[in-house]
Design a protein around this motif. Structure first.
Motif, PDB file in Angstrom:
ATOM      1  N   ALA A   1     -27.927  12.249 -11.291  1.00  0.00           N
ATOM      2  CA  ALA A   1     -27.483  11.974 -10.328  1.00  0.00           C
ATOM      3  C   ALA A   1     -27.843  11.061  -9.735  1.00  0.00           C
ATOM      4  O   ALA A   1     -27.645  10.839  -8.376  1.00  0.00           O
ATOM      5  CB  ALA A   1     -27.716  13.539  -9.175  1.00  0.00           C
ATOM      6  N   ALA A   2     -28.087   9.789  -9.908  1.00  0.00           N
ATOM      7  CA  ALA A   2     -29.028   8.480 -10.147  1.00  0.00           C
ATOM      8  C   ALA A   2     -27.506   7.762  -9.847  1.00  0.00           C
ATOM      9  O   ALA A   2     -27.810   6.510  -9.325  1.00  0.00           O
ATOM     10  CB  ALA A   2     -30.301   8.365 -10.471  1.00  0.00           C
ATOM     11  N   GLY A   3     -26.967   8.213 -10.757  1.00  0.00           N
ATOM     12  CA  GLY A   3     -25.430   7.101 -10.909  1.00  0.00           C
ATOM     13  C   GLY A   3     -25.388   6.287 -12.465  1.00  0.00           C
ATOM     14  O   GLY A   3     -24.825   5.251 -12.542  1.00  0.00           O
ATOM     15  N   LYS A   4     -26.126   7.030 -13.247  1.00  0.00           N
ATOM     16  CA  LYS A   4     -26.119   6.377 -14.986  1.00  0.00           C
ATOM     17  C   LYS A   4     -24.754   6.631 -15.298  1.00  0.00           C
ATOM     18  O   LYS A   4     -24.043   5.512 -16.110  1.00  0.00           O
ATOM     19  CB  LYS A   4     -27.012   7.189 -15.385  1.00  0.00           C
ATOM     20  CG  LYS A   4     -28.782   7.718 -15.360  1.00  0.00           C
ATOM     21  CD  LYS A   4     -29.847   8.148 -16.230  1.00  0.00           C
ATOM     22  CE  LYS A   4     -29.061  10.075 -16.623  1.00  0.00           C
ATOM     23  NZ  LYS A   4     -29.258  10.186 -15.296  1.00  0.00           N
ATOM     24  N   GLU A   5     -23.708   7.760 -14.261  1.00  0.00           N
ATOM     25  CA  GLU A   5     -22.317   7.487 -15.335  1.00  0.00           C
ATOM     26  C   GLU A   5     -21.268   6.495 -14.642  1.00  0.00           C
ATOM     27  O   GLU A   5     -20.980   5.580 -15.478  1.00  0.00           O
ATOM     28  CB  GLU A   5     -21.387   8.557 -14.938  1.00  0.00           C
ATOM     29  CG  GLU A   5     -21.496   9.473 -13.525  1.00  0.00           C
ATOM     30  CD  GLU A   5     -22.505   9.058 -12.599  1.00  0.00           C
ATOM     31  OE1 GLU A   5     -22.210   8.989 -11.175  1.00  0.00           O
ATOM     32  OE2 GLU A   5     -23.868   9.906 -13.123  1.00  0.00           O
ATOM     33  N   HIS A   6     -21.560   5.550 -13.810  1.00  0.00           N
ATOM     34  CA  HIS A   6     -20.860   4.789 -13.391  1.00  0.00           C
ATOM     35  C   HIS A   6     -20.992   3.082 -14.142  1.00  0.00           C
ATOM     36  O   HIS A   6     -19.939   3.079 -14.751  1.00  0.00           O
ATOM     37  CB  HIS A   6     -21.541   3.864 -12.283  1.00  0.00           C
ATOM     38  CG  HIS A   6     -20.265   2.671 -11.627  1.00  0.00           C
ATOM     39  ND1 HIS A   6     -19.350   3.039 -11.288  1.00  0.00           N
ATOM     40  CD2 HIS A   6     -21.090   1.219 -11.646  1.00  0.00           C
ATOM     41  CE1 HIS A   6     -19.159   1.582 -11.359  1.00  0.00           C
ATOM     42  NE2 HIS A   6     -19.753   1.116 -10.599  1.00  0.00           N
ATOM     43  N   GLY A   7     -22.050   2.765 -14.887  1.00  0.00           N
ATOM     44  CA  GLY A   7     -22.522   2.121 -16.159  1.00  0.00           C
ATOM     45  C   GLY A   7     -20.860   2.631 -17.077  1.00  0.00           C
ATOM     46  O   GLY A   7     -20.665   2.075 -18.239  1.00  0.00           O
ATOM     47  N   GLN A   8     -21.457   3.285 -17.187  1.00  0.00           N
ATOM     48  CA  GLN A   8     -21.055   4.296 -18.847  1.00  0.00           C
ATOM     49  C   GLN A   8     -19.373   4.542 -19.159  1.00  0.00           C
ATOM     50  O   GLN A   8     -19.339   3.965 -19.935  1.00  0.00           O
ATOM     51  CB  GLN A   8     -21.465   5.789 -19.196  1.00  0.00           C
ATOM     52  CG  GLN A   8     -22.907   5.789 -19.461  1.00  0.00           C
ATOM     53  CD  GLN A   8     -23.160   7.184 -19.531  1.00  0.00           C
ATOM     54  OE1 GLN A   8     -22.438   7.918 -20.029  1.00  0.00           O
ATOM     55  NE2 GLN A   8     -24.594   7.943 -18.516  1.00  0.00           N
ATOM     56  N   SER A   9     -18.866   4.972 -17.917  1.00  0.00           N
ATOM     57  CA  SER A   9     -17.840   4.931 -17.659  1.00  0.00           C
ATOM     58  C   SER A   9     -17.160   3.177 -17.770  1.00  0.00           C
ATOM     59  O   SER A   9     -15.674   3.120 -17.877  1.00  0.00           O
ATOM     60  CB  SER A   9     -17.294   5.758 -16.334  1.00  0.00           C
ATOM     61  OG  SER A   9     -17.905   6.806 -16.251  1.00  0.00           O
TER      62      SER A   9
END
Length: 469
Positions: free
Chosen positions: A64-72
């Motif tokens: 929940a640190a925000g890794k998904e933002h770059g992936q998306s």
């Protein structure tokens, strides 16, 4: 040396965009997202000295640190550039990887969250055959100049492509027999009648068939993996470094602390369009090898001389990492230089800073693995404790504001079970009353040698990392 969070050119602008548009920013991993995007856009273009521009990257950050933002963002941008078919969400088997390579015309980028599941399946003694083969295939596709298909795979995919060729031949014959009607409005009918388009597709199928039969030249296969410390830290071991996997990866290990939620800034419409246009130009640009300025070449030669020194090149364990430094530096510098068509000193400077940071993270995780083993020595535990303290003091606001001695000790003990166990045992020993435990001995020694400082401001006492450490 350029700071590893601030790449030059388009990559830097991508990082800035990701920082502004994230609910919970995680700026340390955005450079590798930007580099993966540039790699995807570059396609089959070669970098310095003809090097392939594919990347294997592992980003480790808390849940929940925000890794998904770059992936998306990468997936969305690839779709906008009409290269989304080259982005795949996971790997199910070795045959799946080969099929993705063929369907993607030799290009594929795997975007895998919680990638520890893949590695655990590969390493498991109970893994199915199709799972155990994935690890070797990743390394083969990432490094091969020509990928030679195994006999059973060659036969399988030749059968499939032969069927595709026959179906396309029938469509061409039908289109040639039925000339297009100018009044026909049906999009499907118009496509069938486009004989030139169908013939181009047929020629490409024959070319792919030749690649399957005789070897696929320069496959461009990248992996952008993300996971948590509990999921991926344990991957960095002597065994995995010796296998060559880690030496070919850019590994970024973020701090344990999450960034606070931020109000998302509204990004200018034309700013995003400009980024897309520049990526589009790279995707459709020249396939000529990159040039390199004289100063940049001198810098690259100096880096190579440094890492080719015997004490690094043949160092126990880490020698396998140092031996591949130039491969990683050349790739990163080349990706940053795609727009300019020439590698400049600022590209080399940043590439060296990023790769040096990755080496530091690998060394830290290797040290952590040694300290957590059942046969760990006091020296192993002390080395990792020192590294953990330095990282805690270098992270975020702590670097500026410092941290109270009690808070630092509590934080370090919480994430290091062996040290906590020794501390508890020390507290229960009547002979140790009044004497510093192992943690306190390590901290005191770090203050003595100048690694960290203990400062008092008013009533507050805080530890700080010594500048330059």
């Amino acid at each position: 040396m350029r700071e590893h969070r601030k790449p030059a050119g388009l990559a830097g602008e991508i990082c800035q965009h990701l920082n502004k548009t994230a609910n919970r920013p995680i700026p340390l991993i955005y450079p590798i997202v930007a580099l993966q995007m540039l790699s995807l856009a570059a396609g089959s273009r070669k970098g310095l000295d003809g090097i392939k521009l594919n990347l294997l990257t592992l980003a480790i950050a808390p849940s929940a640190a925000g890794k998904e933002h770059g992936q998306s963002w990468l997936a969305k941008t690839a779709a906008q550039l009409k290269i989304g078919r080259h982005v795949v969400g996971g790997i199910s088997s070795d045959v799946d990887m080969i099929r993705n390579l063929i369907d993607g015309d030799g290009r594929c980028c795997y975007r895998i969250d919680e990638i520890q599941g893949l590695f655990n399946a590969i390493k498991s003694k109970n893994a199915n055959t199709y799972e155990s083969k994935i690890g070797d295939l990743i390394l083969t596709l990432a490094t091969s100049r020509v990928y030679l298909f195994a006999g059973n795979h060659r036969r399988q995919f030749l059968d499939e492509i032969d069927r595709d060729i026959e179906r396309l031949k029938k469509r061409i014959a039908k289109a040639e027999e039925s000339p297009a009607d100018d009044s026909e409005e049906s999009t499907e009918a118009a496509e069938v009648q486009d004989v030139d388009k169908l013939n181009r597709a047929l020629r490409w199928l024959f070319k792919k068939r030749d690649f399957i039969e005789n070897g696929w030249p320069d496959p461009v296969v990248s992996i952008m993996g993300h996971s948590t410390p509990s999921g991926l830290d344990s991957l960095i071991t002597e065994e995995n470094i010796g296998s060559g996997l880690i030496g070919r990866c850019l590994v970024i290990r973020c701090a344990e602390e999450r960034e606070k939620l931020q109000k998302i800034e509204e990004t200018p419409f034309f700013g995003e369009v400009n980024m897309l246009n520049r990526l589009h130009l790279i995707n459709n640009g020249s396939l000529q090898p990159l040039a390199v300025s004289e100063e940049a070449r001198q810098m690259l030669d100096a880096i190579q001389r440094y890492y080719d020194q015997d004490q690094r090149l043949n160092a126990p364990v880490m020698g396998a990492i140092y031996a591949r430094v130039m491969e990683q530096v050349n790739k990163v510098a080349s990706l940053l230089a795609l727009e300019a068509d020439q590698v400049q000193p600022e590209h080399v400077s940043y590439a060296f800073a990023l790769v040096a940071r990755c080496i530091d993270d690998v060394g830290y995780l290797l040290q952590k693995d040694a300290a957590q083993r059942a046969d760990a020595t006091i020296a192993d535990i002390a080395l990792h404790t020192r590294a953990e303290i330095k990282r805690r003091l270098a992270a975020g606001k702590v670097k500026v504001e410092g941290i109270a001695p009690s808070s630092l000790k509590q934080t370090v003990l919480k994430c290091f079970a062996k040290l906590k166990q020794l501390t508890v045992q020390h507290g229960k020993n009547p002979k140790a009353i009044g004497k510093p435990d192992l943690y306190d001995q390590i901290v005191n020694r770090m203050v003595e040698v100048g690694d960290i400082q203990l400062k008092q401001t008013g009533k507050k006492t805080r530890y700080f990392l010594t500048e330059g450490r």
